[in-house]
Design a protein around this motif. Structure first.
Motif, mmCIF file in Angstrom:
data_model
loop_
_atom_site.group_PDB
_atom_site.id
_atom_site.type_symbol
_atom_site.label_atom_id
_atom_site.label_comp_id
_atom_site.label_asym_id
_atom_site.label_seq_id
_atom_site.Cartn_x
_atom_site.Cartn_y
_atom_site.Cartn_z
ATOM 1 N N ARG A 222 -51.338 -29.969 3.506
ATOM 2 C CA ARG A 222 -51.119 -28.525 3.578
ATOM 3 C C ARG A 222 -50.033 -28.141 4.576
ATOM 4 O O ARG A 222 -49.426 -27.103 4.462
ATOM 5 C CB ARG A 222 -52.416 -27.817 4.002
ATOM 6 N N GLU A 223 -49.897 -28.978 5.624
ATOM 7 C CA GLU A 223 -48.965 -28.651 6.697
ATOM 8 C C GLU A 223 -47.833 -29.665 6.728
ATOM 9 O O GLU A 223 -47.905 -30.671 7.428
ATOM 10 C CB GLU A 223 -49.693 -28.659 8.058
ATOM 11 N N GLY A 224 -46.800 -29.381 5.967
ATOM 12 C CA GLY A 224 -45.700 -30.326 5.835
ATOM 13 C C GLY A 224 -45.057 -30.708 7.162
ATOM 14 O O GLY A 224 -44.537 -31.817 7.306
ATOM 15 N N ASP A 225 -45.097 -29.782 8.126
ATOM 16 C CA ASP A 225 -44.461 -30.071 9.417
ATOM 17 C C ASP A 225 -45.337 -30.914 10.330
ATOM 18 O O ASP A 225 -44.926 -31.250 11.438
ATOM 19 C CB ASP A 225 -44.117 -28.759 10.141
ATOM 20 N N GLY A 226 -46.525 -31.203 9.889
ATOM 21 C CA GLY A 226 -47.409 -32.024 10.700
ATOM 22 C C GLY A 226 -48.333 -31.218 11.586
ATOM 23 O O GLY A 226 -48.142 -30.017 11.780
ATOM 24 N N LEU A 227 -49.351 -31.887 12.104
ATOM 25 C CA LEU A 227 -50.343 -31.243 12.975
ATOM 26 C C LEU A 227 -50.607 -32.121 14.185
ATOM 27 O O LEU A 227 -50.591 -33.350 14.088
ATOM 28 C CB LEU A 227 -51.659 -31.044 12.208
ATOM 29 N N ARG A 228 -50.861 -31.459 15.306
ATOM 30 C CA ARG A 228 -51.277 -32.209 16.498
ATOM 31 C C ARG A 228 -52.701 -32.710 16.275
ATOM 32 O O ARG A 228 -53.472 -32.119 15.520
ATOM 33 C CB ARG A 228 -51.216 -31.297 17.720
ATOM 34 N N LEU A 229 -53.056 -33.801 16.945
ATOM 35 C CA LEU A 229 -54.370 -34.396 16.703
ATOM 36 C C LEU A 229 -55.515 -33.433 17.025
ATOM 37 O O LEU A 229 -56.516 -33.390 16.322
ATOM 38 C CB LEU A 229 -54.529 -35.699 17.499
ATOM 39 N N GLY A 230 -55.349 -32.639 18.089
ATOM 40 C CA GLY A 230 -56.397 -31.685 18.445
ATOM 41 C C GLY A 230 -56.624 -30.660 17.342
ATOM 42 O O GLY A 230 -57.755 -30.312 17.013
ATOM 43 N N GLU A 231 -55.529 -30.219 16.743
ATOM 44 C CA GLU A 231 -55.603 -29.256 15.646
ATOM 45 C C GLU A 231 -56.247 -29.901 14.413
ATOM 46 O O GLU A 231 -57.062 -29.284 13.732
ATOM 47 C CB GLU A 231 -54.183 -28.761 15.328
ATOM 48 N N LEU A 232 -55.913 -31.151 14.173
ATOM 49 C CA LEU A 232 -56.503 -31.890 13.053
ATOM 50 C C LEU A 232 -58.019 -31.998 13.211
ATOM 51 O O LEU A 232 -58.768 -31.878 12.249
ATOM 52 C CB LEU A 232 -55.941 -33.317 13.014
ATOM 53 N N SER A 233 -58.440 -32.215 14.439
ATOM 54 C CA SER A 233 -59.870 -32.328 14.715
ATOM 55 C C SER A 233 -60.576 -31.009 14.426
ATOM 56 O O SER A 233 -61.630 -30.967 13.794
ATOM 57 C CB SER A 233 -60.088 -32.744 16.165
#
Lengths: 171, 171
Positions: free
Chosen positions: A66-77
């Motif tokens: 969904r997030e082509g620019d990537g996500l920080r690990l905290g946000e992924l959690s």
């Protein structure tokens, strides 16, 4: 995932006797919970059988997709049901498989985000299409009008629950 | 419990954009799943705040409450979402608190079953009444007729899912 998977007994059957005289909100909740568990188990089983993947892996890839620019690990959690500690392990595993890449975005060298590689995007696209098909198959005996009604009515439940949360963060 | 609890973002909102054009079975599933997670989180929060208890503790006590003669640990694991290994720890903890007792039933000295003590029964009765009240509160804005309809319709989904399981045990 601390679940006793395939041998789990149907929770709703277990409480059957105890349900008599119980408020209908409790009965509805037990039915929702047991149905959700049943579907989750089946999805988990099929992910493993057809893709050798786990549900947390699938959830994590879905967020990155969904997030082509990537996500920080905290946000992924936050966006998955995976704890911070486990996200790191999952990302490392997916990185080793060539599905995920960790990059430092321009402008902030202190930050690392995880994003899908083209290979990861392709695999997730295949998995997502399969996942949608499994759900259609599982609900094949339900009238489409009932499914539409359920979507609306469960929305009402969700809104009510949201309005009645204790609002206190006890963590 | 590998859940990122209170800070978790609503799963259904996250996939919103991706839902357009998606099959309604998938949309229903995402709504069911996110609603179930929302209610579970609230129940977990209240159990902790009002009783200093965890959801697995509550689930385990619920099963023992139903089975006055006690249950073997393996059976307890099957009836809850708790793995075999974790059941032992939970039972030991509840035993230390005087809520659970491990006994050898007459006739088979090789078997140990866990059962609630009178103190455990009393506590669980209080917790169960509170739990029922929380669910009533959370669903307070939903018309009782809608709740009854939901119970019936989710039952249809559950039957359909049961009829379309892959049937293979991949474990």
């Amino acid at each position: 995932m601390a679940e006793a998977d395939s041998e789990t007994v149907d929770l709703e059957i277990i409480v059957q006797g105890a349900q008599e005289g119980k408020k209908q909100e409790l009965r509805l909740w037990l039915r929702m919970l047991s149905t959700t568990k049943l579907v989750s188990q089946e999805v988990r089983r099929r992910l493993r059988a057809e893709f050798g993947a786990t549900l947390p892996q699938f959830d994590l890839m879905a967020q990155l997709y969904r997030e082509g620019d990537g996500l920080r690990l905290g946000e992924l959690s936050k966006r998955t049901m995976v704890t911070n500690g486990n996200v790191t392990g999952l990302v490392e595993r997916l990185e080793a498989d060539g599905m995920v890449l960790r990059v430092t975005p321009d402008g902030d060298r202190r930050v690392t985000v995880a994003k899908l590689t083209p290979k990861g995007e392709k695999l997730f696209g295949t998995m997502a299409a399969a996942h949608e098909g499994w759900l259609r198959d599982m609900m094949a005996d339900v009238d489409p009008a009932v499914i539409a009604e359920l979507w609306k009515d469960i929305g009402e439940v969700k809104t009510s629950v949201s309005n009645h949360l204790s609002g206190v963060d006890f963590d």
